[in-house]
Enzyme design. Structure first.
Site, mmCIF file in Angstrom:
data_model
loop_
_atom_site.group_PDB
_atom_site.id
_atom_site.type_symbol
_atom_site.label_atom_id
_atom_site.label_comp_id
_atom_site.label_asym_id
_atom_site.label_seq_id
_atom_site.Cartn_x
_atom_site.Cartn_y
_atom_site.Cartn_z
ATOM 1 N N TRP A 1 -5.484 -14.869 -8.050
ATOM 2 C CA TRP A 1 -6.691 -14.208 -8.591
ATOM 3 C C TRP A 1 -6.387 -12.736 -8.730
ATOM 4 C CZ3 TRP A 1 -9.758 -10.222 -6.838
ATOM 5 C CH2 TRP A 1 -11.068 -10.136 -7.322
ATOM 6 N N ASP B 1 1.565 -7.025 3.479
ATOM 7 C CA ASP B 1 0.511 -7.509 2.585
ATOM 8 C C ASP B 1 -0.831 -6.926 3.022
ATOM 9 O OD1 ASP B 1 -1.425 -9.022 1.194
ATOM 10 O OD2 ASP B 1 -0.082 -10.753 1.090
ATOM 11 N N HIS C 1 1.487 -7.843 -1.184
ATOM 12 C CA HIS C 1 0.928 -9.105 -1.676
ATOM 13 C C HIS C 1 1.654 -9.563 -2.943
ATOM 14 C CE1 HIS C 1 -2.057 -12.229 -1.753
ATOM 15 N NE2 HIS C 1 -2.448 -11.917 -2.978
#
Length: 276
Positions: free
Chosen positions: A32, A227, A256
């Site tokens: 996403w 991350d 990430h």
């Protein structure tokens, strides 16, 4: 252009996919709020290493259709299942990045492992993003609520800066440029606004801990220890404890978006795992 069309849910959907190469099939499931194009740094390598690579756009994103509803993980896993059946894939490896890890795990819950040989969770949200009493390293609920509120009032403004944190941009300017951020912003901003919100509700609010036992195939887990989007202690570390047959790789200094910043290392791990 290749599309899968199905009417299994409340609304008919068209799922856009790319299908390259020959050999054992690998399905790449993007995170996403991007599209299959986020896998650009992996597709070529995997095809050249002798794999058939299928990458698709989640409903509401990329070139797939944008239904109003049905963005819970069972609906998303249904799209994955329909794609596997449409292409009659067997011995497939499912690779989920970030949010895409949810489709991987929910697929095993809803459809089992008959057609699946292996799985990979890359910088994945699995098993739980939100902070709970029994998940103290998760993201505080007030922060998740803030993200959802901003998506509803200033989606474009939020997305404009989101990928700086996604890649830990200031620490990785030698690995990516402003053009990479602009590219991601273009992809994310053109996604369905309602899909962007409802998909965020899905990844922020779904607890996959009871489902980890359903992942019964060899599984590669790759995460970055830097991350800032999905902390590894609430995700990869727990996934490695809950999935019986796994290989866990924590990449030092990786953010990430390690599929871009640490592309070569990720590709090395993926290819090695797929050929094992």
């Amino acid at each position: 252009m290749p599309f899968l069309k199905h009417k299994e849910g409340k609304e008919p959907v068209r799922i856009f996919f790319q299908d390259y190469g020959k050999g054992k099939p690998v399905i790449l499931i993007h995170g996403w709020p991007l599209s299959h194009q986020a896998w650009e740094g992996q597709i070529r390598t995997l095809v050249e290493e002798g794999f058939r690579v299928i990458a698709y756009d989640r409903r509401g994103f990329g070139r797939s259709s944008q239904p109003w509803g049905d963005y819970d993980y069972s609906a998303l896993a249904q799209d994955l299942s329909q794609l596997i059946l449409h292409l009659d894939l067997k011995d497939v490896t499912l690779v989920g990045f970030s949010m895409g890890g949810g489709e991987v795990v929910r697929y095993f819950t809803d459809y089992g492992a008959d057609r699946v040989a292996k799985a990979a969770l890359i910088a994945s949200i699995i098993p739980l993003v939100a902070q709970k009493k029994d998940n103290p390293d998760g993201v505080p609920q007030k922060d998740l609520d803030g993200i959802l509120a901003t998506l509803k009032t200033n989606r474009i403004g939020f997305l404009k800066d989101f990928h700086k944190n996604f890649y830990n941009y200031d620490e990785n300017t030698d690995k990516l440029s402003q053009a990479n951020l602009d590219y991601d912003f273009s992809i994310a901003s053109h996604a369905s606004p309602i899909a962007t919100i409802k998909a965020a509700e899905a990844w922020a609010g779904t607890d996959f801990r009871p489902e980890l036992k359903n992942v019964t195939v060899p599984t590669l887990i790759v995460h970055g220890d830097a991350d800032n989007i999905v902390p590894y202690k609430t995700s990869a570390e727990q996934a490695a404890k809950g999935i019986a047959d796994n290989t866990y790789e924590l990449i030092k200094g990786a953010p990430h978006g390690l599929n871009l910043t640490h592309r070569d290392r990720l590709n090395e791990l993926l290819v090695g795992f797929l050929k094992k």
